[in-house]
Motif scaffolding. Structure first.
Motif, PDB file in Angstrom:
ATOM      1  N   THR A  88      -5.872  -0.388  -6.208  1.00  0.00           N
ATOM      2  CA  THR A  88      -4.457  -0.768  -6.560  1.00  0.00           C
ATOM      3  C   THR A  88      -4.099  -2.235  -6.140  1.00  0.00           C
ATOM      4  O   THR A  88      -3.172  -2.716  -6.565  1.00  0.00           O
ATOM      5  CB  THR A  88      -3.429   0.055  -6.019  1.00  0.00           C
ATOM      6  N   LEU A 126       0.882  -1.366  -0.316  1.00  0.00           N
ATOM      7  CA  LEU A 126      -0.056   0.073   0.085  1.00  0.00           C
ATOM      8  C   LEU A 126       0.718   1.428   0.003  1.00  0.00           C
ATOM      9  O   LEU A 126       1.787   1.480   0.788  1.00  0.00           O
ATOM     10  CB  LEU A 126      -0.874   0.012   1.194  1.00  0.00           C
ATOM     11  N   PRO A 140      -5.066   4.533   0.130  1.00  0.00           N
ATOM     12  CA  PRO A 140      -5.062   3.532  -0.835  1.00  0.00           C
ATOM     13  C   PRO A 140      -6.400   2.728  -0.863  1.00  0.00           C
ATOM     14  O   PRO A 140      -7.063   2.612   0.066  1.00  0.00           O
ATOM     15  CB  PRO A 140      -4.056   2.483  -0.530  1.00  0.00           C
TER      16      PRO A 140
END
Length: 467
Positions: free
Chosen positions: A241, A188, A193
């Motif tokens: 992500t 992260l 995030p």
């Protein structure tokens, strides 16, 4: 009751039923509405707030499913007497006390694996550890000192299709949940995030994200797991992500993600630069498809443990990084907790090196499968997802039952199970389903009697559910 409401809901954004539900939920949490308080009839509250009765009814229904409210036919809707929630994957002391007081009580919250000789093996190994070199009991752990146990762990992990594994790739963790935390800390970045999980998922993913101040977004599922179109949309809308997933044994549904779908997930992850974390802690048998680390060695991380095959008591797990990221993973572990305690690491080395272990693990799988078959024999006429190598079954409830009401009714009959609500995101919607874990700490006959109690409930759903 009227004091908690504004004169109307006004022009607040979002669905009005959610505003009503949020207001009642907040009032219950703050103590403004206490257990046993009767709520206004649907039409009365709708008139007061200037909204439709259907909007109020939907809010009441949502809170009834959550267990915040309870509806009694002919009497009305009341604030429920709420019980202290049991933390995910932790055996509550209260559950043990209930079983001690009432032999008929059976906890099916989390899997409890059968002792097929591993207790004796652990005791025997502890004696060997006690007789080890004194320096192992006096010094701080070092990376070189852990090489023998990493080599053994690498051989053990190489039996599964997780890609190339050397001792240099293995990071020892304090169980699967700690392994997940270590991996997320290595991945992260940024102030907030975003992590993707399935709409229904293991609660440990969410809790790890919360501790690391990450946002969690849900991805829709179908019978093969994550839907590629939903994953693509979630990435575009949120900038996620990381994807956390369990393709071999999805928790709680027990679903399996086939190879073709995994390849689609990998293609999307590569296109958007998304990292994949595969949680493989619930699988007891052979893997049915290559893991994400084998399919995408440059972006997939792997977490597993010995909890479901040997014992969860030792709290030992393993984390693997993608190609070129092993140093990042080691750094997080070394900075965070130095590594496993030396005696524990030595215990793991001896256990996993023991030539009896494959036979012992096979015996554990076979015994757990016996319990699964009993559950299927009793409940198989209903909508049940199961696999002999998965230590729980997933039951979709028949018409007439809501998940929260069914779990309460089951608990009243001495059987504790998990509602689908416990696996849903806070703003997500859960199906009317329950997870029933195998408890091999009780005799098979007692487990079967618990299944029969559940079937009696399923055969006799409430005639009416009212708000």
């Amino acid at each position: 009751m009227g004091t908690i409401w504004p004169q109307s809901l006004g022009d607040s954004k979002g669905p009005k039923y959610k505003k009503v539900a949020d207001t009642i939920r907040s009032a219950v949490q703050s103590g403004a509405l206490t257990a046993g308080t009767k709520l206004p009839p649907v039409r009365e509250l709708a008139y007061q707030l200037g909204i439709t009765p259907g909007t109020v009814a939907r809010a009441y229904s949502i809170l009834t499913d959550e267990g915040v409210l309870e509806a009694e036919v002919g009497r009305g809707t009341f604030v429920a007497h709420r019980k202290t929630p049991v933390q995910d994957d932790v055996w509550s002391r209260q559950l043990h006390l209930l079983e001690a007081k009432d032999p008929g009580h059976v906890s099916l919250f989390s899997p409890r694996i059968a002792d097929m000789g591993q207790v004796a093996a652990v005791r025997e190994t502890l004696q060997k550890v006690a007789e080890c070199d004194a320096y192992k009991l006096l010094n701080y752990p070092t990376r070189d000192a852990y090489r023998p146990v990493r080599e053994v762990a690498a051989r053990w992990l190489s039996q599964s299709p997780v890609g190339s594994v050397s001792e240099n790739d293995v990071v020892l963790t304090h169980g699967g949940q700690n392994g997940l935390m270590v991996v997320l800390q290595a991945i992260l970045k940024g102030p907030q995030p975003v992590i993707m999980v399935e709409d229904l998922t293991y609660a440990g993913f969410r809790r790890a994200a919360e501790l690391l101040r990450a946002q969690v977004v849900g991805v829709a599922m179908d019978e093969e797991g994550i839907r590629p179109d939903s994953m693509e949309l979630a990435i575009r809308k949120s900038g996620a992500t990381v994807l956390c997933t369990s393709p071999e044994v999805h928790n709680p549904t027990g679903q399996f993600t086939p190879l073709a779908r995994r390849k689609q997930i990998v293609e999307i992850a590569r296109r958007h630069g998304v990292q994949i974390i595969e949680d493989d802690c619930y699988r007891l048998g052979e893997a049915r498809a290559p893991g994400y680390r084998a399919l995408a060695p440059e972006l997939a991380w792997h977490v597993s443990s010995i909890s479901k095959l040997l014992t969860p008591a030792l709290r030992v797990g393993f984390a693997l990084a993608p190609e070129g990221r092993a140093a990042d993973l080691r750094r997080v572990a070394e900075y965070g907790y130095f590594g496993l305690a030396q005696p524990l690491a030595e215990l793991v080395r001896i256990l996993l090196s023991d030539p009896r272990m494959p036979e012992l693990m096979a015996a554990v799988r076979a015994e757990m499968a016996r319990y699964v078959r009993v559950a299927v024999n009793v409940l198989g006429a209903f909508d049940l997802t199961w696999n002999p190598d998965v230590p729980f079954v997933w039951l979709r409830l028949p018409s007439g039952w809501r998940a929260a009401a069914f779990t309460r009714a089951a608990e009243a009959r001495g059987v504790q199970i998990r509602s689908a609500d416990e696996f849903a995101l806070r703003d997500g919607r859960a199906p009317h389903a329950v997870r029933i874990a195998v408890n091999a700490h009780v005799p098979l006959k007692q487990f079967e009697e618990a299944m029969l109690r559940l079937r009696a409930l399923l055969d006799n759903p409430p005639e009416q559910i009212s708000v």
